[in-house]
Design a protein around this motif. Structure first.
Motif, PDB file in Angstrom:
ATOM      1  N   ASP A 221      33.547  49.061  39.348  1.00  0.00           N
ATOM      2  CA  ASP A 221      34.909  49.570  39.148  1.00  0.00           C
ATOM      3  C   ASP A 221      35.605  48.825  38.006  1.00  0.00           C
ATOM      4  O   ASP A 221      36.228  49.447  37.128  1.00  0.00           O
ATOM      5  N   ASP A 222      35.508  47.495  38.027  1.00  0.00           N
ATOM      6  CA  ASP A 222      36.135  46.699  36.962  1.00  0.00           C
ATOM      7  C   ASP A 222      35.494  46.998  35.608  1.00  0.00           C
ATOM      8  O   ASP A 222      36.177  47.107  34.585  1.00  0.00           O
ATOM      9  N   SER A 223      34.180  47.124  35.607  1.00  0.00           N
ATOM     10  CA  SER A 223      33.467  47.409  34.364  1.00  0.00           C
ATOM     11  C   SER A 223      33.902  48.757  33.796  1.00  0.00           C
ATOM     12  O   SER A 223      34.102  48.897  32.577  1.00  0.00           O
ATOM     13  N   LEU A 224      34.056  49.745  34.671  1.00  0.00           N
ATOM     14  CA  LEU A 224      34.451  51.077  34.208  1.00  0.00           C
ATOM     15  C   LEU A 224      35.840  51.055  33.577  1.00  0.00           C
ATOM     16  O   LEU A 224      36.068  51.655  32.516  1.00  0.00           O
ATOM     17  N   LYS A 225      36.774  50.351  34.195  1.00  0.00           N
ATOM     18  CA  LYS A 225      38.138  50.279  33.653  1.00  0.00           C
ATOM     19  C   LYS A 225      38.136  49.670  32.249  1.00  0.00           C
ATOM     20  O   LYS A 225      38.785  50.181  31.325  1.00  0.00           O
TER      21      LYS A 225
END
Length: 613
Positions: A221-225
């Motif tokens: 999730d953090d990587s996608l943001k």
């Protein structure tokens, strides 16, 4: 030879004011002049032509020019021209060689850095350190990292150069060392400098590095943001390298999370910046993203065509090889599937550094047992176990590679009916809800639970896998999951299970027929024969109790606590609690004591002698 020398001299006079644009032509003629020419001019114009080619994204031409300089210099000791050629060669190689051959790039850049550092040329030493590419694996990772740290000692803490070096260092700290807190600290420093100085290129580069590092400890999730933020910045800045990198990270994170809409959006947009960039790795990556997206939808023909475009660019790219092997397996072409797996094995065997935790090993650990699961035994049967073991036994701090290898080891355990199934089930539980390449972790958990005899847990996992695949549009995976789910329901055989199994079988048959999936169609035909030949059976236990609920009830009767039951059956306390609630409801009892009495009355347990008196 003399004519080449004369032509070179004439062109030199003609283009005095624009030598850079004509440097390649000048270098060619002076080089062809041989002994009657001027080695100094060969070197001079080759260096200029190499830098011009790099600026123009003509990386193959840059390789030619810088290699010519090194050939002309011969075996003489290191000097400024040789260092400049090595620096240029390293930058060019980083764009055209596969990731698994980056060791040479690190070596060439390292030689250039050491020279500039030794002669006190701080600016060039820092420039070289700033261009060191992401770590591929091996001891040279640590040597390159030390060079980056040395370069940081040469610059001011708040300078733009320091920001660039912190961004590169963070990538090494995360990928090579698995030190994610230190990596994020380096990225914070780099982003602070980038934003204070208004340097968008550094901000894009750092966001991409940080997104990559988030990806490795499974923080998708953090990587996608971060990837989406970097994408928007790169598009606005017309930065093709930043854009294609960010889109690839966003694509992979979306896949793991099951966000098919975002995944397809990134796949449809990644090719254009990759073509502009002309970097072979990123061009192959773009074709891989498009092909993989098509494979997940079951469009084998278009996926195969796109995959081949990628393999034409990088014939031994591990991602393209594994995707092609599984694609061909799904479509029923055993020969092609095995051929691509063998090519992947060759890459992995040539990529084994001191650590076995690398991309080819991890992908083989997953793809070989998966291909066997689809096709039956493949001819790689004798080597496949090596790759999962190489990753798992490497003491890697990279959770991404380790989790892929764990999924592959679980598939292998199922195939060989290993006694370690329970430990594999426990190892995969934290990964529930994720997708790794073509494997749904929930489906894998369902098969493991079924192997352990817990059909309740198996059907719950299969339902989770089906929900994931429906939401994501992964139709081939949904068909396989529906087949497994139907088998589990037929084995459990509580009221309504047979009807649900028939419905799931019909759904799987519809998808497999439409997408032309011969291996699955064969399995479905066998399952239909099984259903036709096996009459509906009465439940094995009273009042609709499942086999797992009966096991829990026997342990309750033995005075076991929920924790003790969980430890004995290798299930969580929460799952035990769910079973207990279901038992009380089905048996119409109010507490554990009444349930134990029910078990005795129904012959599910044998009363102990102490309890009879």
């Amino acid at each position: 030879m003399q004519s080449h020398a004369a032509i070179g001299e004439a062109l030199e006079r003609l283009h005095q004011s624009d030598r850079e644009a004509h440097a390649a032509e000048l270098a060619h003629h002076f080089a062809e002049a041989g002994a009657v020419g001027s080695p100094e001019k060969v070197i001079e114009y080759s260096l200029i032509a190499g830098e011009y080619a790099l600026d123009s994204f003509e990386y193959e031409q840059a390789l030619v020019h810088f290699t010519r300089v090194l050939d002309t210099k011969g075996e003489i000791s290191m000097d400024g021209e040789k260092a400049q050629a090595l620096f240029g060669l390293g930058r060019a190689e980083a764009t055209v060689v596969p990731v698994y051959e980056l060791k040479t790039v690190h070596q060439n850049l390292g030689l250039a850095f050491d020279y500039y550092d030794s002669v006190g040329d701080t600016a060039r030493a820092v420039a070289v350190a700033s261009e060191i590419p992401s770590p591929p694996g091996g001891d040279h990772n640590h040597v390159s990292q030390r060079r980056i740290q040395r370069a940081l000692e040469l610059v001011h803490d708040d300078s733009l150069e320091a920001g660039i070096l912190h961004s590169v260092l963070g990538d090494f700290q995360g990928v090579a060392n698995g030190d994610y807190p230190s990596a994020q600290d380096s990225f914070v420093r780099a982003l602070t400098i980038a934003r204070r100085k208004g340097n968008v290129n550094l901000e894009i580069k750092t966001l991409n590095h940080s997104a990559r590092i988030d990806w490795h400890p499974l923080q998708f999730d953090d990587s996608l943001k971060k990837s989406l933020t970097a994408t928007n910045l790169a598009v606005a800045a017309f930065d093709p390298r930043g854009e294609v990198t960010a889109r690839h990270h966003a694509f992979m994170c979306s896949h793991h999370l099951g966000d098919s809409m975002e995944m397809h959006r990134q796949a449809s947009a990644i090719l254009e910046p990759a073509v502009r960039l002309r970097d072979r790795f990123w061009l192959a990556t773009a074709h891989y993203c498009i092909s993989f997206s098509l494979s997940l939808q079951g469009d084998w023909r278009l996926a195969r065509e796109e995959n081949q475009l990628g393999l034409d660019v990088l014939p031994l790219d591990p991602r393209l090889l594994v995707e092609r092997a599984i694609l061909e397996a799904q479509a029923g072409d055993r020969q092609q599937a095995e051929d691509h797996l063998e090519r992947l094995a060759e890459v992995a065997l040539g990529f084994r550094f001191e650590s076995g935790a690398n991309s080819p090993n991890a992908l083989l650990a997953l793809s070989l047992p998966l291909a066997n699961n689809i096709l039956g035994k493949t001819r790689q049967i004798d080597v496949r176990n090596d790759f999962a073991a190489a990753v798992i036994s490497s003491n890697t701090t990279n959770p991404y590679y380790l989790s892929i290898a764990k999924v592959g080891a679980s598939l292998l355990a199922l195939e060989s009916e290993s006694e370690a199934v329970a430990s594999h089930y426990a190892a995969l539980k934290p990964l529930a809800g994720l997708m790794y390449w073509f494997v749904s972790v929930d489906r894998c958990l369902g098969r493991l639970a079924g192997n352990l005899g817990d059909q309740d847990a198996a059907t719950a996992h299969f339902q989770d896998a089906s929900d994931f695949c429906r939401k994501s549009g992964y139709r081939p995976k949904l068909a396989w999951t529906s087949h497994d789910h139907a088998k589990s329901l037929l084995m459990r055989n509580v009221p309504g299970d047979r009807e649900k199994a028939a419905a799931l079988h019909s759904e799987a048959l519809l998808i497999a027929t439409e997408l032309e999936m011969p291996p699955l169609l064969d399995r479905l035909a066998d399952f239909q024969d099984e259903m036709d030949s096996e009459p509906a059976k009465s439940p094995a236990y009273p009042d609709g109790l499942t086999q797992r609920e009966a096991e829990v009830l026997r342990l309750i009767s033995g005075g076991k606590t929920d924790r003790e039951i969980g430890e004995e059956l290798f299930i969580s306390i929460k799952t035990v609690g769910n079973h207990v609630s279901s038992i009380l409801n089905k048996t119409k009892t109010s507490n554990r004591t009444e349930a134990a009495s029910y078990a005795t009355q129904r012959g599910l347990v044998t009363p102990s002698p102490e309890g009879e008196g």
